[in-house]
Design an enzyme around this catalytic site. Sequence first.
Site, mmCIF file in Angstrom:
data_model
loop_
_atom_site.group_PDB
_atom_site.id
_atom_site.type_symbol
_atom_site.label_atom_id
_atom_site.label_comp_id
_atom_site.label_asym_id
_atom_site.label_seq_id
_atom_site.Cartn_x
_atom_site.Cartn_y
_atom_site.Cartn_z
ATOM 1 N N CYS A 330 0.829 -1.203 0.000
ATOM 2 C CA CYS A 330 0.000 0.000 0.000
ATOM 3 C C CYS A 330 0.870 1.261 0.000
ATOM 4 O O CYS A 330 1.539 1.547 -0.982
ATOM 5 C CB CYS A 330 -0.983 -0.041 1.155
ATOM 6 S SG CYS A 330 -2.385 1.095 0.938
ATOM 7 N N HIS A 427 -3.694 -5.468 1.207
ATOM 8 C CA HIS A 427 -3.461 -5.777 2.619
ATOM 9 C C HIS A 427 -3.993 -7.176 2.934
ATOM 10 O O HIS A 427 -4.892 -7.685 2.265
ATOM 11 C CB HIS A 427 -4.191 -4.786 3.516
ATOM 12 C CG HIS A 427 -3.610 -3.413 3.532
ATOM 13 N ND1 HIS A 427 -2.405 -3.131 4.126
ATOM 14 C CD2 HIS A 427 -4.083 -2.241 3.035
ATOM 15 C CE1 HIS A 427 -2.150 -1.833 3.996
ATOM 16 N NE2 HIS A 427 -3.148 -1.269 3.344
#
Length: 481
Positions: A330, A427
């Site tokens: 991310c 994630h």
Amino acid sequence: MAKALMIQGAGSNVGKSMLVAGLCRAAVHRGLTVRPFKPQNMSNNAAVTADGGEIGRAQALQARACGLASHTDMNPVLLKPETDTGAQVVVQGRRIATLRARDYAAMKPRLLAAVLESFERLKAQADLVIVEGAGSPAEINLRAGDIANMGFAEASGTPVVLVGDIDRGGVIAQLVGTRAVLAEADAARIAGIMVNKFRGDPGLFEAGMAEIVARTGWPSFGLVPWFSGAHRLPAEDAVDIGSSRGGPLKIAVPMLSRIANFDDLDPLKLEPSVSVEMVPPGRAIPGDAAVVILAGTKSTAGDLAFLRAQGWDIDIAAHLRRGGRVLGICGGYQMLGRVIRDPGGIEGPPGAVPGLGLLDLETVMHPKKRLAEVSGRHPESGTEVRGYEIHIGATEGPDRARPWLEIDGRPEGAVSADGRVAGAYLHGIFTSDAFRAAWIAGLGGTPGGIGYGAEVDATLDALAAHLEAHCDIDGLLALAR
């Protein structure tokens, strides 16, 4: 319509989240339909919900303890700090603003309606709602407009159990002091106390507990010993991030100042052949690491400056020269590119900052946040992956021609030409057991054959049994109304 009980703390980090998770699982074992609830949370460790929003990670764990998919009603107000004085405000799963602390304080009374709306929806679905407070009701300077502790308890008519943390010392002062500063109406809402994180012979604290009961007038519902399995459950607060000492395969993770969704690392910490070293500010990235993971962050440009200030960019370059690998997740993935552009000033002043230049990519920030649970595969190993996306910004560039993952039929992430630098927005990827095993094997480690989801559920069962052994669960449930 469900009954409800609220767990508040005499201070921060007294173990409220863990206690609520354990009580939820214990109540489920008794045949009750249970929902967790936290009116207001402050955390950069968020979870994407089944209804497409985001809530605090602790409430997602508590939902799992109840045998449920998570829902935005379980945490209707989530604050995600971006600076020391400002935070992103998420209401019922959606970002509505980024505000300074003083401006948010003025908004809080208007948020009570949303909090109570979510609470009433949960009550309509269950036998019992177990509510978690935030911080401490002893912070009486925050009582006006409060929606997290006594303000919520008053508005909803929910009884409170107050928890103290004996591990940090001064638990008698914590609980007796809270009684001393509370207004009488708020003190009357507290139906009992618990003392958490005890180590040693419980008989040695009998006189101490008696003093607390005598001085506060609140009955005790238990002295809870330290739960040794706590490290096996996802932590929500950055103060709880710890290293794991396992086997010879070392993974180094720089502790960014706004590190987010750091529970990505939890499955790796349970692997017996893996040691995860959290590298604090001021310390160099260890030279014997096999891989450096750049974790998520709530402020990519800000944490990129923080990373450089620690000299970690130099350490990462040296790590790669030694043949090491780097993985960005991310915000960490965004840092790996050539440049990060923020023309609208989403994360700070408008402009652009140079990235680490380890991938030929460019990220452009935009206000729309992507929130989605996703699934796909890791082409190199052929294993399936599941996880979630929670980010702003889009990343493009030549290295996207070598995607690290395929998600819902589309390429995701990027890999360098030599294969030693990779990144993606996904994630939770290491909860996918087959992928995690393949990734560890590719680094020369020995996968432990762990089923991560089964480990979490077994730990929740052990936590419930721990509370059953040391608390008056029947008495606690009888308090609910």
